[in-house]
Design an enzyme around this catalytic site. Structure first.
Site, PDB file in Angstrom:
ATOM      1  N   TYR A  14      12.159 -11.966   1.084  1.00 55.72           N
ATOM      2  CA  TYR A  14      11.703 -12.923   2.084  1.00 55.72           C
ATOM      3  C   TYR A  14      10.626 -13.790   1.431  1.00 55.72           C
ATOM      4  O   TYR A  14      10.210 -13.536   0.301  1.00 55.72           O
ATOM      5  CB  TYR A  14      11.119 -12.123   3.231  1.00 55.72           C
ATOM      6  N   SER A 252       1.475  -6.818   0.201  1.00 58.20           N
ATOM      7  CA  SER A 252       2.834  -6.477  -0.207  1.00 58.20           C
ATOM      8  C   SER A 252       3.663  -5.991   0.962  1.00 58.20           C
ATOM      9  O   SER A 252       3.213  -5.174   1.765  1.00 58.20           O
ATOM     10  CB  SER A 252       2.777  -5.403  -1.298  1.00 58.20           C
ATOM     11  N   LYS A 253       4.863  -6.519   1.018  1.00 58.67           N
ATOM     12  CA  LYS A 253       5.797  -6.136   2.068  1.00 58.67           C
ATOM     13  C   LYS A 253       6.064  -4.629   2.008  1.00 58.67           C
ATOM     14  O   LYS A 253       6.311  -3.983   3.014  1.00 58.67           O
ATOM     15  CB  LYS A 253       7.087  -6.922   1.862  1.00 58.67           C
ATOM     16  N   ARG A 254       6.009  -4.120   0.786  1.00 59.13           N
ATOM     17  CA  ARG A 254       6.307  -2.700   0.591  1.00 59.13           C
ATOM     18  C   ARG A 254       5.367  -1.812   1.414  1.00 59.13           C
ATOM     19  O   ARG A 254       5.704  -0.731   1.834  1.00 59.13           O
ATOM     20  CB  ARG A 254       6.181  -2.356  -0.895  1.00 59.13           C
TER      21      ARG A 254
END
Ligand code: GLU
Length: 481
Positions: A14, A252-254
């Site tokens: 994304y 971070s998306k993580r």
């Protein structure tokens, strides 16, 4: 100089906040210099490719207002702008480097490399490619290529000396060549690595300024060796410090940190997000905090870029979003808020949307979860008579009973139900009882909302509920007292 820049995302997911900020700074810089902003999709790493990610990048950038002058789907004189569609372009450049001795064919298999790496590490060394194929006789290379053997092309990094470059933010960066690996330029699948493609593309697309994350600082000296090998002019480099979640880790998306799209679906306005993100790592040099895109274009400067990592503060963004909401015209706000109100399932058709929007606009920090505070309009919550007790308002259940009893009939008799008439009526009750305003207004508000805190006071709530429901709620409250 005609400035040409690029934003070069890899379609691996994304549009994350760090990427959006890189795109934004690049865009601002470019527009300020009346240059061309190019979007390039770097999809040569097929293993990391995520279907749909390219479209997500287009739509995210468009929503943010970062429109590219050249790129996939808009075209331009330097296309194609998707690396996988340029794949035949890279090999001849790599072959040119082989000819000039700056690169070489390598036929080492994965097993051979693994074995030599293991031996090197067992002996306590740090592995880098050992130039095993560098001096392979031309004849042998030709024979193996003709036989269809799998190969890669590697950069031939000099064994001595240093590679360096100048970065606008980080200054002069120099690395000993002995520390550099002979990186792969063309992979066994025939596609270029990112490392090679970015150099070829930046040059062939006429890029003058490269802005990107500082994770590329350590590779850029190697890229410069390639520029030198080709005899090409190098772009100006601006490596940006990362956007941080807190003092220790990157956003971070993580770890569940929101992407740009996530923020939009959380009810943040795109203008507020873009404004806030601009300030995460860039300082306008004065105390200004609110900028339109045009104002950002005018105010942006490379000197204002921060040399230390900046923290993305959700609270600050939320505050700023609330300010953007407050500063809309009532019409703009209603237009923006109505889809959210409808999506929430709140039966807005039963109420005066203008009054609700007016109450929302002064309070809402975000556009989602706005309507929960109006649930009491639909269903009166159970409440304890203790809510009538308020020290500062000088009320208690006893006083409430008197006030509500006195207010009921005048409210019921009102010929017209408007904010003005309700207000006057309640103040009339205050006067008649010789009480303080709060001694009537507080109990009425509690009686008709069942809550200690509500958006709007007695008048607005009564207006929203309508005459019949307001009086019914007061009656019910009196019965409970
Ligand atoms: N494709 C790279 C990335 O997404 C771009 C790096 C660059 O701008 O050169 O990180």
């Amino acid at each position: 100089m005609h400035v040409r820049t690029r934003f070069a995302p890899s379609p691996t997911g994304y549009l994350h906040i760090g990427g959006l900020r890189t795109a934004l700074y690049t865009y601002l810089f470019t527009k300020q210099h009346h240059g061309a902003f190019i979007l390039r999709i770097e999809d040569t790493d097929q293993e990391r490719f995520v279907p749909g990610a390219t479209e997500a990048i287009y739509s995210g950038m468009r929503k943010a207002g970062l429109l590219w002058d050249e790129g996939p789907d808009v075209g331009g004189d330097y296309g194609p702008y998707i690396q996988s569609q340029r794949k035949d372009l890279y090999l001849p450049y790599a072959q040119q480097l082989v000819e000039s001795g700056h690169a070489y064919y390598c036929f080492c298999t994965k097993e051979e490399l693994d074995a030599r790496r293991a031996a090197c590490e067992a002996a306590g060394g740090t592995w880098k490619y050992d130039k095993h194929c560098k001096d392979m006789p031309k004849e042998e290379v030709r024979r193996r290529l003709a036989a269809g053997e799998k190969y890669v092309i590697r950069q031939n990094v000099p064994e001595e000396g240093s590679a360096s470059f100048d970065d606008v933010l980080y200054g002069h960066i120099s690395v000993d060549c002995s520390e550099l690996d002979d990186m792969v330029l063309i992979k066994a699948d025939g596609l270029p690595t990112y490392n090679f493609a970015n150099v070829i593309d930046d040059h062939t697309m006429g890029i003058t300024h490269v802005m990107r994350g500082n994770e590329y600082l350590s590779s850029t000296p190697k890229y410069n060796l390639l520029y030198e090998a080709f005899g090409w002019e190098k772009p100006v480099y601006i490596h940006l410090t990362p956007v941080m979640k807190d003092a220790t880790r990157k956003l971070s998306k993580r770890y569940g940190d929101p992407s740009f799209e996530d923020l939009l679906s959380m009810g943040y306005l795109k203008e507020a997000i873009v404004n806030y993100i601009a300030l995460v790592g860039w300082n306008p040099g004065d105390n200004r905090e609110f900028f339109t895109m045009d104002e950002l274009i005018e105010a942006f400067s490379l000197e204002g870029l921060s040399k230390s990592p900046a923290i993305f503060d959700m609270e600050k963004l939320t505050w700023m979003n609330g300010e953007y909401i407050k500063n809309m015209t009532p019409e703009q706000f209603k237009h923006t808020a109505m889809p959210w109100i409808e999506k929430s399932g709140f039966p807005i058709e039963r109420f005066d949307a203008d009054v609700i929007c007016q109450l929302l606009q002064t309070r809402a920090l975000r556009l989602d979860h706005m309507m929960e505070q109006f649930d009491f309009l639909v269903r009166l919550p159970d409440f304890s008579p203790e809510l009538y007790t308020h020290k500062k308002m000088k009320t208690n259940p006893e006083i409430a009973k008197t006030a509500l009893a006195a207010a009921l009939e005048p409210l019921r008799a009102l010929p017209e139900w408007s904010a003005g008439s309700i207000h006057d009526c309640l103040l009339g009750v205050v006067a008649a009882l010789g009480m303080k305003n709060g001694q009537v207004l507080w109990p009425v508000r509690i009686a008709i909302s069942g809550l200690a805190s509500t958006p709007g006071g007695a008048t607005e709530i009564a207006l929203l509920l309508g005459q019949a429901e307001t009086c019914a709620r007061i009656e019910k409250a009196l019965a409970a007292l």
